[in-house]
Scaffold this motif. Structure first.
Motif, PDB file in Angstrom:
ATOM      1  N   GLU A  11       0.834  -1.209   0.000  1.00 27.39           N
ATOM      2  CA  GLU A  11       0.000   0.000   0.000  1.00 27.39           C
ATOM      3  C   GLU A  11       0.862   1.250   0.000  1.00 27.39           C
ATOM      4  N   GLN A  12       1.894   1.246   0.864  1.00 29.76           N
ATOM      5  CA  GLN A  12       2.789   2.395   1.002  1.00 29.76           C
ATOM      6  C   GLN A  12       4.225   1.897   0.932  1.00 29.76           C
ATOM      7  N   PRO A  13       4.754   1.679  -0.286  1.00 29.51           N
ATOM      8  CA  PRO A  13       6.125   1.142  -0.383  1.00 29.51           C
ATOM      9  C   PRO A  13       7.157   2.079   0.232  1.00 29.51           C
ATOM     10  N   LEU A  14       8.037   1.494   1.038  1.00 27.06           N
ATOM     11  CA  LEU A  14       9.101   2.248   1.670  1.00 27.06           C
ATOM     12  C   LEU A  14      10.406   1.502   1.438  1.00 27.06           C
ATOM     13  N   LEU A  15      11.334   2.144   0.738  1.00 25.40           N
ATOM     14  CA  LEU A  15      12.625   1.541   0.419  1.00 25.40           C
ATOM     15  C   LEU A  15      13.451   1.363   1.691  1.00 25.40           C
ATOM     16  N   VAL A  16      13.895   0.117   1.953  1.00 27.89           N
ATOM     17  CA  VAL A  16      14.694  -0.147   3.151  1.00 27.89           C
ATOM     18  C   VAL A  16      16.041  -0.776   2.832  1.00 27.89           C
ATOM     19  N   GLY A  17      16.249  -1.206   1.585  1.00 29.82           N
ATOM     20  CA  GLY A  17      17.524  -1.839   1.278  1.00 29.82           C
ATOM     21  C   GLY A  17      17.638  -2.262  -0.165  1.00 29.82           C
ATOM     22  N   HIS A  18      18.700  -3.030  -0.436  1.00 25.27           N
ATOM     23  CA  HIS A  18      19.018  -3.454  -1.795  1.00 25.27           C
ATOM     24  C   HIS A  18      19.724  -4.811  -1.720  1.00 25.27           C
ATOM     25  N   VAL A  19      19.293  -5.749  -2.552  1.00 22.90           N
ATOM     26  CA  VAL A  19      19.974  -7.038  -2.650  1.00 22.90           C
ATOM     27  C   VAL A  19      21.155  -6.827  -3.579  1.00 22.90           C
ATOM     28  N   THR A  20      22.366  -6.982  -3.059  1.00 22.45           N
ATOM     29  CA  THR A  20      23.541  -6.654  -3.872  1.00 22.45           C
ATOM     30  C   THR A  20      24.086  -7.839  -4.655  1.00 22.45           C
ATOM     31  N   SER A  21      24.213  -9.006  -3.992  1.00 19.16           N
ATOM     32  CA  SER A  21      24.817 -10.146  -4.683  1.00 19.16           C
ATOM     33  C   SER A  21      24.533 -11.441  -3.932  1.00 19.16           C
ATOM     34  N   VAL A  22      24.939 -12.531  -4.557  1.00 18.82           N
ATOM     35  CA  VAL A  22      24.811 -13.858  -3.962  1.00 18.82           C
ATOM     36  C   VAL A  22      25.854 -14.001  -2.854  1.00 18.82           C
ATOM     37  N   TYR A  23      25.494 -14.734  -1.790  1.00 17.40           N
ATOM     38  CA  TYR A  23      26.434 -15.020  -0.712  1.00 17.40           C
ATOM     39  C   TYR A  23      26.405 -16.526  -0.457  1.00 17.40           C
ATOM     40  N   GLY A  24      27.473 -17.201  -0.759  1.00 13.06           N
ATOM     41  CA  GLY A  24      27.567 -18.640  -0.508  1.00 13.06           C
ATOM     42  C   GLY A  24      26.802 -19.462  -1.534  1.00 13.06           C
ATOM     43  N   VAL A  25      26.621 -20.750  -1.207  1.00 19.51           N
ATOM     44  CA  VAL A  25      25.980 -21.672  -2.154  1.00 19.51           C
ATOM     45  C   VAL A  25      24.583 -22.088  -1.724  1.00 19.51           C
ATOM     46  N   LYS A  26      24.128 -21.651  -0.540  1.00 19.99           N
ATOM     47  CA  LYS A  26      22.842 -22.104  -0.011  1.00 19.99           C
ATOM     48  C   LYS A  26      21.704 -21.106  -0.217  1.00 19.99           C
ATOM     49  N   GLY A  27      21.884 -20.177  -1.146  1.00 14.80           N
ATOM     50  CA  GLY A  27      20.794 -19.262  -1.459  1.00 14.80           C
ATOM     51  C   GLY A  27      20.730 -18.011  -0.614  1.00 14.80           C
ATOM     52  N   TRP A  28      21.803 -17.667   0.051  1.00 12.83           N
ATOM     53  CA  TRP A  28      21.847 -16.432   0.828  1.00 12.83           C
ATOM     54  C   TRP A  28      22.266 -15.284  -0.087  1.00 12.83           C
ATOM     55  N   VAL A  29      21.929 -14.057   0.338  1.00 14.20           N
ATOM     56  CA  VAL A  29      22.283 -12.865  -0.433  1.00 14.20           C
ATOM     57  C   VAL A  29      22.962 -11.840   0.467  1.00 14.20           C
ATOM     58  N   LYS A  30      23.760 -10.979  -0.149  1.00 12.93           N
ATOM     59  CA  LYS A  30      24.322  -9.818   0.542  1.00 12.93           C
ATOM     60  C   LYS A  30      23.328  -8.678   0.395  1.00 12.93           C
ATOM     61  N   LEU A  31      23.226  -7.865   1.435  1.00 16.92           N
ATOM     62  CA  LEU A  31      22.270  -6.762   1.457  1.00 16.92           C
ATOM     63  C   LEU A  31      22.952  -5.445   1.768  1.00 16.92           C
ATOM     64  N   TYR A  32      22.412  -4.383   1.195  1.00 19.26           N
ATOM     65  CA  TYR A  32      22.738  -3.037   1.628  1.00 19.26           C
ATOM     66  C   TYR A  32      21.475  -2.518   2.312  1.00 19.26           C
ATOM     67  N   SER A  33      21.604  -1.994   3.521  1.00 12.25           N
ATOM     68  CA  SER A  33      20.443  -1.543   4.287  1.00 12.25           C
ATOM     69  C   SER A  33      20.409  -0.026   4.406  1.00 12.25           C
ATOM     70  N   HIS A  34      19.215   0.537   4.261  1.00 13.30           N
ATOM     71  CA  HIS A  34      19.002   1.968   4.465  1.00 13.30           C
ATOM     72  C   HIS A  34      18.509   2.261   5.882  1.00 13.30           C
ATOM     73  N   THR A  35      18.320   1.219   6.697  1.00 16.56           N
ATOM     74  CA  THR A  35      17.793   1.426   8.036  1.00 16.56           C
ATOM     75  C   THR A  35      18.904   1.845   8.996  1.00 16.56           C
ATOM     76  N   ASP A  36      18.518   2.423  10.109  1.00 13.62           N
ATOM     77  CA  ASP A  36      19.478   2.828  11.125  1.00 13.62           C
ATOM     78  C   ASP A  36      18.988   2.316  12.473  1.00 13.62           C
ATOM     79  N   PRO A  37      19.667   1.335  13.065  1.00 15.24           N
ATOM     80  CA  PRO A  37      20.911   0.724  12.618  1.00 15.24           C
ATOM     81  C   PRO A  37      20.658  -0.173  11.408  1.00 15.24           C
ATOM     82  N   MET A  38      21.726  -0.530  10.704  1.00 15.40           N
ATOM     83  CA  MET A  38      21.560  -1.276   9.453  1.00 15.40           C
ATOM     84  C   MET A  38      20.885  -2.624   9.664  1.00 15.40           C
TER      85      MET A  38
END
Length: 181
Positions: A11-38
């Motif tokens: 309803e009210q999209p609020l940007l909180v982060g960004h998926v940057t890349s793959v992390y490892g082989v089990k389907g994890w991702v690296k994130l950039y966070s806009h939240t404080d604390p991250m």
């Protein structure tokens, strides 16, 4: 199935982060966070990803600090080939899920876009963003159609000193600020 997953879009999209890349082989991702604390991005279990074809609802599996960054698993994604599809996408939450704040406290996203007017009624522009500084936060006021001039102003976010009133319904902030400054 949760109500969030049944909806087509937040309803009210609020940007909180960004998926940057793959992390490892089990389907994890690296994130950039806009939240404080991250790590605050992990306070929200239901995420929305903005894809070229529309919104995609996903659910956070696990998240943690990894070195100086963040990594997370997304439910339903179990290998690196699956998560490649979501790398590069922005992460949103629905702002209606944000906790209520005490009176007089505001989320930055609530202030962005407000018209900024001096106590004397001079329209300075609109809040384009807020910046965190060592001493206090700063409001960036950008000129727009109908504003006094084309100047950008940086006003300290100091309630009662410089910020006199905030009216979210009227989308207006009244400031104690000399337009010549």
């Amino acid at each position: 199935m949760s109500k969030l997953k049944q909806a087509n879009a937040p309803e009210q999209p609020l940007l909180v982060g960004h998926v940057t890349s793959v992390y490892g082989v089990k389907g994890w991702v690296k994130l950039y966070s806009h939240t404080d604390p991250m790590q605050g991005i992990f306070d929200y279990q239901h995420w929305w990803l903005k894809t070229p074809s529309g919104w995609k609802a996903v659910e956070l599996g696990q998240g943690r600090l990894q070195g100086r960054g963040l990594v997370a698993s997304i439910k339903g994604y179990s290998d690196r080939d699956q998560v490649k599809d979501i790398c590069g996408l922005d992460v949103y939450i629905d702002a209606i899920e944000l906790p209520e704040l005490d009176e007089g406290d505001y989320y930055w996203s609530q202030l962005e876009g407000l018209r900024v007017i001096t106590k004397e009624g001079v329209f300075l522009g609109k809040v384009s963003q807020l910046m965190e500084t060592g001493a206090n936060d700063v409001i960036v006021v950008r000129a727009c159609e109908g504003s006094l001039d084309r100047e950008e102003r940086l006003i300290p976010y100091m309630p009662e000193t410089y910020v006199v009133n905030i009216d979210l319904e009227q989308k207006e902030m009244v400031v104690n600020w000399d337009p010549e400054f």
